[in-house]
Scaffold this motif. Structure first.
Motif, PDB file in Angstrom:
ATOM      1  N   LEU A  21       0.820  -1.131   0.101  1.00  0.00           N
ATOM      2  CA  LEU A  21      -0.058   0.058   0.265  1.00  0.00           C
ATOM      3  C   LEU A  21       0.703   0.978  -0.016  1.00  0.00           C
ATOM      4  O   LEU A  21       1.952   1.257   0.729  1.00  0.00           O
ATOM      5  N   LYS A  22       0.286   2.367  -0.708  1.00  0.00           N
ATOM      6  CA  LYS A  22       0.963   3.655  -0.700  1.00  0.00           C
ATOM      7  C   LYS A  22       0.313   4.400   0.279  1.00  0.00           C
ATOM      8  O   LYS A  22      -0.782   4.857  -0.070  1.00  0.00           O
ATOM      9  N   ASP A  45      -2.853   5.059  -2.287  1.00  0.00           N
ATOM     10  CA  ASP A  45      -3.720   3.787  -1.860  1.00  0.00           C
ATOM     11  C   ASP A  45      -4.739   4.362  -0.646  1.00  0.00           C
ATOM     12  O   ASP A  45      -5.776   4.002  -0.214  1.00  0.00           O
ATOM     13  N   GLY A  70      -8.265   3.787  -1.570  1.00  0.00           N
ATOM     14  CA  GLY A  70      -8.308   3.292  -2.970  1.00  0.00           C
ATOM     15  C   GLY A  70      -8.698   1.932  -3.137  1.00  0.00           C
ATOM     16  O   GLY A  70      -8.675   1.026  -2.032  1.00  0.00           O
ATOM     17  N   ALA A  90      -6.660  -0.613  -3.813  1.00  0.00           N
ATOM     18  CA  ALA A  90      -5.750  -1.589  -3.202  1.00  0.00           C
ATOM     19  C   ALA A  90      -5.902  -1.544  -1.720  1.00  0.00           C
ATOM     20  O   ALA A  90      -5.537  -2.752  -1.256  1.00  0.00           O
ATOM     21  N   PHE A  91      -6.420  -0.704  -1.072  1.00  0.00           N
ATOM     22  CA  PHE A  91      -6.647  -0.946   0.448  1.00  0.00           C
ATOM     23  C   PHE A  91      -7.542  -1.896   0.532  1.00  0.00           C
ATOM     24  O   PHE A  91      -7.387  -2.813   1.701  1.00  0.00           O
TER      25      PHE A  91
END
Length: 312
Positions: A68-69, A120, A136, A138-139
């Motif tokens: 995760l970003k 994310d 986002g 991806a989360f």
């Protein structure tokens, strides 16, 4: 009256700040949007760390958990102490994050867009307390994958309850915030929940970092359109000599004082003035840097009227 835990919202309840009576010698504590962003980011990072370590211990070959970003989006007006805290004490430990702190133009629409497109888990708050967290795709994939790994990936039959608790907290976060717009009431409840979990008072929260002293001032000019900046308004691109002299002023003050020295200028969007922000390690240095920045802008950008004075 007990003033150890207070909050204030604006008229349409999209901004919130916290305040309290402070311990001696600080009579008043103000916890603004920068402090809120740091608290939220640190909390999310702590929960992610617990979950990621547990998943790694459960299945060292698991490659289904996305990286995760996590990051915070700020404007140049964010106090530099908050940026330093995030970079040095929170986000540097996120080995999967190559974003960290992002900077955009002033304005919630720019902050929101960067948080949505670049991260994310994107956290943004203006100093005035307007902000939120965006999550986002991806989360949500991370939460689902981590849950699968923690519940069914451990072959020894044991359950990692701290990791499941951290995962549950992460999974509930999107339900606690308004991802469309700043919402002071949901922010109030989220901050309160985090403080309860951490066992912190507002004094404990305020101790995360101490703001650098800063000064804001404006210089009237003939035509504000002659002043242009880079995309995130941290540097002046035209007239080019302005940034050259600002850099010299910052470097000289930093070398002489041995500390922080930062200033930037940007044209107003509504009137023929140039807005100046200066911060430094001490109040005296911040005021001196603001004076020098005012003089540079006044001379190079066709200042009109009297050169602004800064009270001692």
């Amino acid at each position: 009256d007990d003033k150890s835990y207070c909050a204030a919202v604006d008229g349409d309840a999209d901004r919130i700040v916290f305040f309290a009576n402070g311990p001696d010698p600080t009579p008043f504590l103000l916890l603004d949007g920068d402090k809120i962003a740091c608290l939220l980011c640190e909390f999310v990072q702590e929960q992610l760390d617990v979950v990621q370590q547990a998943v790694l211990n459960t299945d060292k070959d698991n490659t289904n958990i996305p990286a995760l970003k996590l990051g915070v989006v700020q404007t140049a007006y964010a106090n530099g102490a908050s940026t330093h805290y995030l970079e040095q004490h929170v986000l540097q430990q996120n080995g999967n994050n190559d974003k960290g702190v992002l900077f955009t133009k002033t304005g919630v629409k720019h902050l929101h867009a960067a948080a949505h497109h670049e991260l994310d888990v994107g956290i943004y708050f203006e100093a005035n307390g307007h902000g939120t967290i965006l999550f986002g795709p991806a989360f949500y994939h991370f939460v689902a994958s981590a849950q699968q790994a923690l519940l069914f990936g451990n072959g020894n039959g044991t359950t990692n309850f701290p990791a499941l608790t951290a995962l549950q907290r992460l999974a509930l976060l999107p339900s606690l915030v308004n991802q469309a717009v700043g919402d002071a009431l949901s922010d109030l409840l989220l901050v309160d929940a985090i403080l309860q979990i951490k066992g912190w008072t507002l004094t404990d929260w305020d101790a995360m970092y101490q703001d650098y002293p800063s000064r804001q001032v404006k210089v009237r000019v003939q035509d504000r359109s002659m002043i242009q900046t880079n995309d995130n308004e941290t540097r002046c691109t035209s007239p080019p000599q302005v940034q050259v002299e600002l850099d010299q002023a910052m470097a000289a003050l930093s070398q002489n004082g041995g500390g922080v020295a930062r200033t930037f200028v940007r044209p107003s969007g509504t009137e023929d003035v140039v807005r100046i922000y200066a911060e430094a390690s001490t109040r005296e240095q911040a005021d001196e840097l603001a004076r020098q920045a005012c003089a540079i802008v006044y001379e190079l950008c066709q200042g009109v009227g009297d050169l602004p004075t800064i009270a001692e």
